[in-house]
Each structure stands twice: as structure tokens, then as C-alpha cells.
Scaffold this motif. Structure first.
Motif, PDB file in Angstrom:
ATOM      1  N   GLY A 181      -6.834  -3.723  -2.478  1.00 46.44           N
ATOM      2  CA  GLY A 181      -5.605  -2.966  -2.414  1.00 46.44           C
ATOM      3  C   GLY A 181      -5.205  -2.268  -3.691  1.00 46.44           C
ATOM      4  N   ALA A 182      -6.128  -2.161  -4.649  1.00 47.76           N
ATOM      5  CA  ALA A 182      -5.792  -1.444  -5.871  1.00 47.76           C
ATOM      6  C   ALA A 182      -5.479   0.006  -5.516  1.00 47.76           C
ATOM      7  CB  ALA A 182      -6.948  -1.510  -6.854  1.00 47.76           C
ATOM      8  N   MET A 183      -4.458   0.575  -6.179  1.00 50.18           N
ATOM      9  CA  MET A 183      -4.093   1.945  -5.836  1.00 50.18           C
ATOM     10  C   MET A 183      -4.975   2.974  -6.532  1.00 50.18           C
ATOM     11  SD  MET A 183      -0.021   1.886  -5.533  1.00 50.18           S
ATOM     12  CE  MET A 183      -0.019   3.667  -5.475  1.00 50.18           C
ATOM     13  N   LEU A 184      -5.690   2.549  -7.537  1.00 43.58           N
ATOM     14  CA  LEU A 184      -6.636   3.454  -8.176  1.00 43.58           C
ATOM     15  C   LEU A 184      -8.013   3.163  -7.610  1.00 43.58           C
ATOM     16  CD1 LEU A 184      -5.678   2.979 -11.915  1.00 43.58           C
ATOM     17  CD2 LEU A 184      -5.016   4.826 -10.406  1.00 43.58           C
TER      18      LEU A 184
END
Lengths: 279, 544
Positions: A181-184
Motif C-alpha cells: 500500500g505504499a503510495m509511491l
């Protein structure tokens, strides 16, 4: 009679290498819909990865049946009275249970010792190689089994995953879920800790990943018994890594392999694994 | 594969007996999903025990019709229901029994009807239905069953397969519906339990008994980015939770509805379900005595359980502590703009303190965040040169060990957080993170607040200006102009990834144009565009 060694295809010891080591490798199964294949017996790594990327539905995998192991045990029992079975971490696959249950089906007078390697891929594979060497030097079943049982502490598997998508969908994510779920867009570096996948760190690019892997090997300088480099769909990246490692550990001694399709189901394309077996 | 068009009573019983064993295998994993204040701290165990009672009764059914077995199951579930999830589960069986009433066996369409009935009755049993729980999962499963029948599905196994998939997807979505789940980064435990039961039944019908013996159910992973609550939200909550009170009331001519009305104002999470002869009551109340007293006037009480939820809450906090860190080190960051906060949260920061340029947080703000995280070792990323000193003050005010990694910009904070090594100790991590700072260049674009001369530049008021690693080096007509002027000064051959965070005053189309322009100029770069929503800076660029 010398101890015979059995492992599973998740050790990534297949084909020529298996023959050369004189060991038996029991395949796991890969399933695309209704089609079932034995890992690298009925489906090649290349075919598998092509389908993994192109087909909408992800494949699933299954451990060998107890009968698969029982047949191998019976056959080997004709040649020896001691078998050492080294299998993938029981937290990642039910292979250990199958290997254990199979013992009950074998009536021959043969001692069979099944050991959970607590790791996977070449993490497991280098332990198998180490066991083969120990037996060549005269180790008996108990001695070799004891060595294998302790070996996971010195087997360091470090994997570079381009994406965690496949690992998450396969439900094998373990503690590595902290990386989800990392946004990057980030590349994950994972390891095997206590038998399951665990997070190590993250980088933004393949090049930074290669730098990281190289630095890990450098930190073990002069304490390396075995070194293995594996890839899924990207042999060229793995080649670059091997070239870079040459300065630390002679590349002729670096074992090259392809990550099992069974693991590939979770690692996805463009993944790499580096394993150090500490001396 | 051959089709199964109808299910007989015995099969109904066997499939859920198998499902019960399947559930049993993962009840501990389901327990671990619990999040307070969703009550009962052991959902997996409660559902498993409820199912056991359900199936024991199923074997006492007067005959082998689907109707008789379903009614027996409903009775067993009600008698043995444990906890909130168990009571809701008992209502699912009650709906099933109503749906299958009078039937010897049932087909796909009848099964869909029964599932719809289950969902309906389950919702009615709860005075305040909450979405994102097993109720939602039941509803979504039933809806899918109906859709399959409408599409002409006649194979019961095919139908159940679709239902199980829908239930799984629904479980994965629960954190989107319920904030406590999102904050804890887990799916709903009751929903997971229901999914596991349905999955177990499906596997039985598919003849996968051997496989079930060797494997265990998988806990569904949410695809939602795990964001972290701000420290304020995790502060100590002093509101008492009271007592979780539940019992079975047996009597004659009982009226569940009027009992429910009487108890409505006495507490929270009220569930009253049952029939004339037996009613199960579950409530969270500050006065369990008055509830029990009221009920004894109506009949006899059985299986009375009164548990102190404040104690449960303590246990829960302990469990949370055990579960949270895979490492004993927490990282907290300072950032403003909800996009940037989410970036840090999604990368594993344990807390994000609001603040940044012109809004520096106080030492107290930072201290509060430090105290709120469950780790003894805390690394602080100030992400602004004016906050580095403030962060340094915290060390003398807490017993926790503190390291400040002197990040001066948001991109530096991000690379530091990414470099965090899960296997390294506290001190080493602080070093690794500080070392990573040199791998990134930061461009910040803002508007000049006044006319000035600086670094050889003539700057007009409100003119776009650009900073490279905190130093003002460019002014231009537009934001893009400023960005290009700075990029020209950098050796872009070394760069691999450019991340553009655009601010709260920037339109998405504008930002996309800038992203496209950079992609076009530097074809080897991977360019990523993120809505940072930060104030002051229209753009923050990270060049790695």
C-alpha cells in the motif's frame, strides 16, 4: 551405504545440477485454471513466466502429495537405508507435511529424516548443496540432519521484488505486508525470517536495488561458503549483479538459477534473489 | 465438471460440519484480527464455539430434510451463541432455516433465497447495524447469489463459488467502510469468519477434503494503503466501556421486540434475538445488574456472562503492542498536506505531526507524538530546517531514546524513511537513514512574498521562485519555467526517479502538464506525480 538426499523444486536445484549432486528433487504443482503442471517437469520456467504476465487469472500452487514423496522413498530404499529430506519452510508450503506423512506409507527398513529448511529458493538450495558436501566427506544421517537443522541461521536469502502484487494475492505475504500500500512506486527488498517472508528495506529503482544487494554481500566478505543469484524474467539484471559481485566472490563459484515458478507466482516478473550461505 | 443441481439435508449438515473444522483451524488467526472497540476480543473462538453448538444440534434433527436440519442448526446456534459475532451468526442460520422451511432439499435458486433471508434477518437482529462488518459480508454474499441465479446459474457449486469470491472481496473492502479497521490495518474478524465458513462449505462440495486436511484458511489481506492515525487520535481515551453482558433467557411467550425496546436506552451494541421460548441478549452497559434484574422477571437466565470491557481494552492494547512493531524502532515525520501525510503513513511512519514551512510544530506537539507511539526508540524526521532544533529538544523531555535524522525537505524525509532497515538496530538505522539523504536532490517551487534581490536574482512580489536543497537559485515567469531552470543546473544523467508532489493550490491538469514536460525532456527517467496537497509550495520535486 551413503545417505541419499531428497529435496523439492522450491530449492531451485533442477536438471543438470540435481544430477550432478546426485539428489532427487520432488516437484510441486502449478495450476493455471484446470491445467496442472509439475514444476519444471511439465512446464518450463520461460513458459510459466510468459503465462504469468499475460494471463488474467493468477496461477495457484500445490505441494507434492504424500504419495509423490512415498514413491521416491520406496525407490531410494532399494539403494540405501538412510534418506535425508530437506524441504521448503513449512510456513510457506505444506510440502513438509506431505514429506512427513509419506514416511508412514513406506514399509521398507529405511531411516528417513525430514528437515524443515525454514527457508526457500536458493536459501534452501545452498543448504542442500552443503548437505551433499557433508555426506561426501563422510557424515552420517544424524550428523547431516543436525547440520541442516541449524543451517537456516547462516543461510541469508535477500529478494528484490519489483511488485508485491503477486505475493499479496497469493496470501503468502507474512510480515512483508507492512510494505503493502505504499503510495509511491517502490521496490521491496525482502528476506526470510523465522520461515516466512519479512521486510528488509525499500529502494526506488533496480539500480539502487543492485547497489543494496552488492553491499550486503560485501558485508559478509571472507565469510561466504556459497553464493547464489537467481532471477524470474530478467536474466540480464542478474548478470549485472553477478559481474558486480565478482570482485567480492569469484563469479565462477556463484550458483546461477531461476526462481521456481511456484515462487514466481508470488514474486512476479523482474524479481531477483541473492543467497549467501555463511561459512 | 458435472453439475450439482440440488443439495439434500444430509449434505447441508456435512458441508457445514466440515466448514466448522475449517473455521477451527484459523480461529486463532481470526482472534488476532480483533480491533477494539469492536467488542468481543476473540471473534474467531466465539464463532467457532457457536458453530460447534450449531452442528451438535444439527445431528439431533428429527429427520434428514434440509428444513429440519436448518431449523436444528438455527436452534443450536441460538443456544450456543457466543459474543457479538456468534449472535449475528445465529441470526444467519435463523434466516437460512426460514428460507429452507418445508424443503426436503434445495436448488441454486432456493439457496440464493435462503441467503437473502439470512442477510435480512441478520440485519434485523442488530439495533444499530454497522457496515464493514460480517453483516456487510453476508449482504454482499447474498446479493451475488441472487445475481448468479438471475444470470441462470443452476449449479449449486458454481453458485457457492461465486458467493465465496464475493464474500472474500467484501472482506477485503471492510477497512474502507470501517475506520477502526483501516487504522489497525486489518480486515473485519467476523467477516473473515463468515468467509471462512462459506469457503469451508464450498471446499467440501468440491471434494477437497484431503487438501483441507493439509492446509489452513488464509486470512484476507486488505488492498487499502495502511495509513496511520495522527498522534492526537491515538491519545489515551478515558471513556469507560462498561460491561459486555450476555445471556440466554428461557421462558414462555417471550417477546424479543418488546424486550429490545425496553433495553434500548440501557447501553450500546444491543442485540436481542430469538423466539417465544428462548431469547439471546447481548449489550454493552454500565449497569449490568439492572439488565439481569429485568430479565429474571421474564424467565430463567442461562449462560450468563458479564465481562469488564475496560479490562478487555487493556488486554487489547497489550496485544496491539505485541503485534505492531516488527522492530522496536518507530519513525515519526513532520509534514503538512493530507497527501504528504498519507505518503509517510503508507511508507510506515508510526505517526505524522502536522507542520512544515511557517507552521512549525512546538516541542510539545512532537513530544506528544513520541509518547503516543508504542516503541521505546523513536527516530524523528523534521523535514524542515526550522524544525530540526525543536525536534532535538524532545530528547531531554522523554525517557524514550530519540534520534533526529536532520531532514530539511520532504523528499529527504521520504528517502530516509525508505532506507529504514527492518533488521538493523536503532543506532544503525539512524545512520543508514542519514546517509541516504545525499542520494536525493530537492526542488521546491513557491511564490515570492515580497520584491527582493538575492543571489543575484531580481525578484518581484508574487513571482514564482525555486529552491534547490533549500537554497533560492531561480526565479521565472511560470512554475514550469522555474523548474526547468533548476533542472538545467543538475546533472540529470545520474538521476533515475523524479517524484513530483503538487500543492493544494495546483490543479491536477497543470501538474500533469509539468509531469509530461519532464518526461519528454528526460526520456530515461521514471516520473511519478503525487497529490501532496501541501500549502505554500506549489511543487516539491524529488530527484533520485
Amino acid at each position: 551405504m551413503a545417505v541419499k538426499i531428497v529435496t523439492d523444486t522450491l530449492s531451485d536445484i533442477t536438471g543438470d545440477l540435481a544430477a550432478q549432486l546426485g539428489i532427487t528433487v520432488v516437484p510441486l504443482y502449478v495450476r493455471f485454471g484446470e491445467e496442472v503442471y509439475r514444476d519444471r517437469v511439465d512446464i518450463s520456467s520461460e513458459d510459466f513466466y510468459r503465462r504469468l504476465v499475460n494471463e488474467p487469472k493468477l496461477p495457484s500452487t500445490t505441494q507434492p502429495t504424500p504419495n509423490d514423496f512415498a514413491e521416491v522413498y520406496r525407490k531410494l530404499a532399494q539403494e540405501t537405508d538412510e534418506i535425508l529430506v530437506i524441504v521448503v519452510s513449512s510456513k510457506l508450503s505444506g510440502t513438509y507435511q506431505s514429506a512427513m506423512q509419506a514416511k508412514e506409507y513406506v514399509k521398507d527398513k529405511c531411516r528417513i529424516e525430514v528437515v524443515d529448511s525454514m527457508t526457500v529458493a536458493m536459501g534452501e538450495g545452498l543448504i542442500v548443496v552443503s548437505a551433499v558436501n557433508a555426506i561426501k566427506k563422510g557424515a552420517g544421517l544424524d550428523q547431516a540432519a543436525e547440520m541442516v537443522r541449524k543451517a537456516h541461521d547462516r543461510s541469508h536469502l535477500i529478494a528484490y521484488f519489483d511488485t508485491l502484487k503477486y505475493l499479496a494475492k497469493g496470501g503468502r505475504i507474512g510480515k512483508a505486508k507492512e510494505f503493502l500500500g505504499a503510495m509511491l512506486s517502490v521496490k521491496q527488498i525482502l528476506t526470510v525470517r523465522d520461515g516466512e517472508m519479512a521486510p528488509l528495506t525499500r529502494v526506488r529503482s533496480m539500480r539502487a536495488g543492485l547497489d543494496y544487494l552488492t553491499s550486503v554481500v560485501a558485508s559478509y566478505q571472507n565469510r561466504i561458503e556459497g553464493l547464489a543469484v537467481e532471477h524470474t524474467t530478467n536474466p540480464e539484471d542478474a548478470d549485472v549483479l553477478v559481474e558486480r559481485l565478482d570482485a567480492i566472490f569469484p563469479k565462477a563459484r556463484i550458483l546461477r538459477s531461476i526462481i521456481s515458478p511456484v515462487i514466481g507466482t508470488y514474486s512476479g516478473p523482474n524479481a531477483m534473489a541473492l543467497t549467501i550461505l555463511e561459512a | 465438471m458435472s453439475e450439482t443441481n440440488s443439495i439434500a439435508g444430509q449434505v447441508l449438515r456435512d458441508m457445514f460440519s466440515t466448514a466448522t473444522s475449517w473455521l477451527e483451524k484459523s480461529s486463532a488467526d481470526i482472534d488476532a484480527l480483533n480491533v477494539f472497540p469492536v467488542p468481543d476480543g476473540d471473534t474467531g473462538t466465539n464463532m467457532m464455539l457457536t458453530m460447534r453448538s450449531t452442528m451438535e444440534e444439527a445431528y439431533r434433527a428429527p429427520d434428514n430434510s434440509a428444513s429440519a436440519i436448518a431449523h436444528a442448526m438455527a436452534k443450536g446456534a441460538l443456544m450456543g451463541a457466543r459474543g457479538n459475532s456468534g449472535v449475528i451468526l445465529s441470526q444467519i442460520w435463523r434466516g437460512m432455516a426460514q428460507g429452507l422451511d418445508g424443503k426436503e432439499s434445495f436448488n441454486a435458486a432456493e439457496m440464493a433465497e435462503a441467503l437473502l433471508k439470512s442477510a435480512d434477518i441478520a440485519y434485523k437482529g442488530v439495533s444499530n447495524p454497522v457496515e464493514g462488518t460480517m453483516l456487510t459480508v453476508m449482504k454482499d454474499a447474498a446479493k451475488e447469489a441472487k445475481a448468479q441465479v438471475d444470470r441462470g446459474e443452476e449449479d449449486v457449486i458454481g453458485l457457492l463459488e461465486a458467493v465465496v469470491n464475493a464474500a472474500g472481496d467484501s472482506v477485503a473492502r471492510t477497512p474502507r467502510l470501517l475506520k477502526v479497521l483501516k487504522d489497525a490495518g486489518v480486515v473485519d474478524a467476523g467477516g473473515q469468519g463468515l468467509y471462512t465458513i462459506l469457503e469451508g462449505a464450498l471446499r467440501f462440495l468440491k471434494g477437497e477434503l484431503e487438501l483441507m486436511r493439509l492446509r489452513k484458511p488464509q486470512i484476507i489481506v486488505s488492498d487499502l494503503p495502511s495509513t496511520v492515525p495522527l498522534p492526537q487520535a491515538t491519545g489515551v481515551d478515558e471513556v469507560p466501556f462498561g460491561y459486555c453482558t450476555e445471556f440466554l433467557l428461557k421462558g414462555e411467550k417471550l417477546e424479543p421486540e418488546s424486550i429490545s425496546k425496553r433495553l434500548e436506552k440501557k447501553g450500546e451494541s444491543l442485540i436481542v434475538v430469538g423466539d417465544e421460548s428462548a431469547v439471546r441478549i447481548h449489550i454493552h452497559t454500565l449497569e449490568p445488574g439492572s439488565i439481569v434484574q429485568f430479565a429474571t422477571k421474564l424467565g430463567t437466565l442461562h449462560q450468563v456472562s458479564i465481562r469488564n470491557m475496560d479490562e478487555q481494552h487493556q488486554d487489547f492494547l497489550e496485544m496491539q503492542k505485541e503485534r505492531m512493531p516488527t522492530t522496536d524502532t518507530a519513525v515519526i515525520a513532520v509534514a503538512s498536506g493530507d497527501g504528504l501525510k498519507d505518503v509517510f503513513g503508507s511508507l510506515g511512519a508510526a505517526a505524522v505531526i502536522p507542520g512544515g514551512q511557517t507552521m512549525n510544530p512546538s516541542t510539545k506537539d512532537i513530544l506528544q507524538a513520541v509518547q503516543s507511539v508504542p516503541s521505546e526508540n523513536v527516530i524523528i524526521l523534521p523535514n524542515n530546517k526550522n524544525i530540526i532544533l525543536t525536534a532535538g529538544q524532545v530528547e531531554s523531555l522523554t525517557e524514550k531514546k530519540i534520534k533526529v535524522v536532520p531532514t530539511r525537505t520532504i523528499p529527504q524525509g521520504v528517502v530516509a524513511l525508505l532506507a529504514f532497515d527492518y533488521e538493523a538496530d536503532f543506532k544503525t538505522n539512524a545512520e543508514i537513514m542519514e546517509k541516504a539523504l545525499s542520494s536525493v536532490k530537492t526542488i521546491e517551487v513557491t511564490k515570492s512574498v515580497r520584491a527582493t534581490r538575492i543571489n543575484g536574482l531580481h525578484i518581484k512580489r508574487k513571482q514564482p521562485i525555486g529552491l534547490l536543497d533549500d537554497e533560492l537559485i531561480a526565479a521565472g515567469d511560470t512554475d514550469l519555467d522555474v523548474i526547468n531552470k533548476i533542472l538545467d543546473k543538475l546533472d540529470m544523467k545520474e538521476a533515475e526517479v523524479v517524484t513530483i508532489y503538487y500543492g493544494e493550490d495546483v490543479q491536477a491538469e497543470e501538474a500533469e502538464k509539468i509531469s509530461a514536460s519532464i518526461t519528454e525532456q528526460y526520456t530515461n527517467l521514471q516520473v511519478e506525480l503525487i497529490k501532496g496537497n501541501q500549502p505554500h509550495y506549489s511543487y516539491i520535486l524529488s530527484i533520485e
